[in-house]
Motif scaffolding. Structure first.
Motif, PDB file in Angstrom:
ATOM      1  N   ALA A   1       0.832  -1.201   0.000  1.00  0.00           N
ATOM      2  CA  ALA A   1       0.000   0.000   0.000  1.00  0.00           C
ATOM      3  C   ALA A   1       0.870   1.256   0.000  1.00  0.00           C
ATOM      4  CB  ALA A   1      -0.905  -0.001   1.221  1.00  0.00           C
ATOM      5  N   GLU A   2       0.318   2.326  -0.551  1.00  0.00           N
ATOM      6  CA  GLU A   2       0.934   3.649  -0.466  1.00  0.00           C
ATOM      7  C   GLU A   2       0.333   4.336   0.756  1.00  0.00           C
ATOM      8  OE1 GLU A   2       1.152   7.847  -2.966  1.00  0.00           O
ATOM      9  OE2 GLU A   2       0.506   6.013  -3.986  1.00  0.00           O
ATOM     10  N   LEU A   3       1.069   4.306   1.883  1.00  0.00           N
ATOM     11  CA  LEU A   3       0.562   4.764   3.157  1.00  0.00           C
ATOM     12  C   LEU A   3       1.118   6.147   3.473  1.00  0.00           C
ATOM     13  CD1 LEU A   3      -1.317   3.218   5.141  1.00  0.00           C
ATOM     14  CD2 LEU A   3       0.726   2.707   6.497  1.00  0.00           C
ATOM     15  N   VAL A   4       0.237   7.098   3.799  1.00  0.00           N
ATOM     16  CA  VAL A   4       0.622   8.465   4.121  1.00  0.00           C
ATOM     17  C   VAL A   4       0.244   8.739   5.572  1.00  0.00           C
ATOM     18  CG1 VAL A   4       0.274  10.909   3.598  1.00  0.00           C
ATOM     19  CG2 VAL A   4       0.286   9.221   1.743  1.00  0.00           C
ATOM     20  N   SER A   5       1.242   8.981   6.435  1.00  0.00           N
ATOM     21  CA  SER A   5       0.997   9.231   7.859  1.00  0.00           C
ATOM     22  C   SER A   5       1.008  10.729   8.140  1.00  0.00           C
ATOM     23  CB  SER A   5       2.062   8.538   8.715  1.00  0.00           C
ATOM     24  OG  SER A   5       1.943   7.132   8.635  1.00  0.00           O
ATOM     25  N   ALA A   6       0.000  11.197   8.865  1.00  0.00           N
ATOM     26  CA  ALA A   6      -0.112  12.617   9.203  1.00  0.00           C
ATOM     27  C   ALA A   6      -1.180  12.772  10.279  1.00  0.00           C
ATOM     28  CB  ALA A   6      -0.478  13.441   7.969  1.00  0.00           C
ATOM     29  N   PRO A   7      -1.251  13.934  10.936  1.00  0.00           N
ATOM     30  CA  PRO A   7      -2.358  14.199  11.867  1.00  0.00           C
ATOM     31  C   PRO A   7      -3.697  14.168  11.138  1.00  0.00           C
ATOM     32  CG  PRO A   7      -0.568  15.767  12.191  1.00  0.00           C
ATOM     33  CD  PRO A   7      -0.258  15.024  10.925  1.00  0.00           C
ATOM     34  N   PRO A   8      -4.787  13.931  11.859  1.00  0.00           N
ATOM     35  CA  PRO A   8      -6.086  13.725  11.195  1.00  0.00           C
ATOM     36  C   PRO A   8      -6.566  14.895  10.354  1.00  0.00           C
ATOM     37  CG  PRO A   8      -6.309  13.820  13.599  1.00  0.00           C
ATOM     38  CD  PRO A   8      -4.868  13.680  13.310  1.00  0.00           C
ATOM     39  N   GLU A   9      -6.339  16.124  10.788  1.00  0.00           N
ATOM     40  CA  GLU A   9      -6.816  17.255  10.004  1.00  0.00           C
ATOM     41  C   GLU A   9      -6.106  17.343   8.653  1.00  0.00           C
ATOM     42  OE1 GLU A   9      -9.339  19.933  10.191  1.00  0.00           O
ATOM     43  OE2 GLU A   9      -9.954  18.025  11.023  1.00  0.00           O
ATOM     44  N   ARG A  10      -4.808  17.047   8.628  1.00  0.00           N
ATOM     45  CA  ARG A  10      -4.073  17.071   7.361  1.00  0.00           C
ATOM     46  C   ARG A  10      -4.566  15.958   6.444  1.00  0.00           C
ATOM     47  NH1 ARG A  10       2.191  16.778   7.992  1.00  0.00           N
ATOM     48  NH2 ARG A  10       1.646  18.433   9.457  1.00  0.00           N
TER      49      ARG A  10
END
Length: 297
Positions: free
Chosen positions: A35-44
């Motif tokens: 998978a192409e996984l993007v981690s960030a805070p929920p608002e972003r």
């Protein structure tokens, strides 16, 4: 042009510790490598999902309810609790019923918990505070900014405060308060799919959903290993690490399911919090379901 290759949907990942079990499960199954996984805070993540930068992502419940016309709900998975949640709090220096007319700082990092906190304070407790949106900050150790009598705190900061509450500060768990008031679980975040992507690539969506629910099941089957991995993760970036016992307790409290009780809780929240979320919240309706099998892939 939308691409629909299997398990190559662009997936969001909340970078808080509440999603560490899912990251562990995806790694354990090997799905994380595909998978192409993007981690960030929920608002972003919500901004990326709504702008088309992501196809599927966890988002705050308020964000989903505001944009239900553009998003579909991914079945079977959410982030919530049926009682204490440990990481979404109102913190105060006195009783909640003393907050009438006093300043309550609302975390700018939160949508669902701030709307929930306002609903609890105004309707369950019966006070009318003065609200001020501020960046979430625990520099003084309490989470309560200068000039405020209380604050809403979420995520890893809130979990750390729960694990080691400072003297003179009371931690009011919003999940516990909601359960006591309504008798229902609380859903803080859901996994949402861009409606256009769901219509064009239903098989890819279903496979991503299966990978995520499998990740939850794997994590639930290995609680000690998950807590140990999350404890190591919690110390990254110079943050004070949390002990495995704290995280084991945390993951026992979290509920990643999205069944009938959770759907009823979403409806109840949409009705009760409608006036506190800045814009209208749309109750769930039949169009949240994913397209039927057989769509173009």
């Amino acid at each position: 042009m939308t691409t629909c290759a299997t398990l190559t949907a662009r997936l969001g990942d909340i970078s808080f510790l509440n999603c560490a079990p899912i990251r562990w499960g995806l790694a354990d199954s090997g799905a994380a490598r595909q998978a192409e996984l993007v981690s960030a805070p929920p608002e972003r993540l919500a901004g990326e999902l709504l702008s088309g930068g992501l196809d599927i992502s966890p988002v705050s419940l308020v964000r989903y309810l505001r944009h239900a016309d553009d998003l579909c709900l991914l079945p079977g998975i959410a982030i919530g609790s049926d009682g204490p949640v440990r990481s979404c709090h109102i913190v105060s220096r006195g009783p909640l019923d003393d907050l009438d007319g006093r300043v309550v700082a609302l975390s700018a990092a939160s949508r669902s918990t701030t709307a929930l906190a306002r609903t609890l304070l105004e309707d369950a407790v019966g006070v009318r505070p003065v609200y001020r949106s501020v960046p979430q900050d625990r520099q003084d150790g309490s989470g309560i900014p200068a000039g405020a009598a209380a604050a809403v705190l979420i995520g890893d900061d809130a979990l750390r405060l729960y694990a080691d509450p400072p003297r003179g500060v009371t931690v009011h768990d919003t999940g516990a308060l909601w359960r006591e008031w309504t008798g229902l679980p609380m859903v803080f975040a859901v996994w949402a799919v861009r409606r256009r992507f769901a219509e064009a690539c239903p098989d890819a969506v279903r496979e991503a959903g299966a990978a995520l629910t499998d990740a939850v099941a794997r994590a639930r089957s290995h609680p000690v290993e998950v807590a140990a991995a999350a404890a190591r993760e919690s110390g990254r970036g110079g943050a004070a690490p949390l002990g495995p016992a704290v995280l084991l307790d945390y993951y026992r409290a979290l509920d990643y399911s999205l069944g009938d009780r959770q759907l009823a809780a979403i409806q109840e929240f949409a009705l009760r919090a409608a006036g506190r979320a800045g814009t209208p919240l749309h109750p769930l309706h039949p169009s949240v379901r994913l397209p039927a099998p057989g769509g173009r892939t």
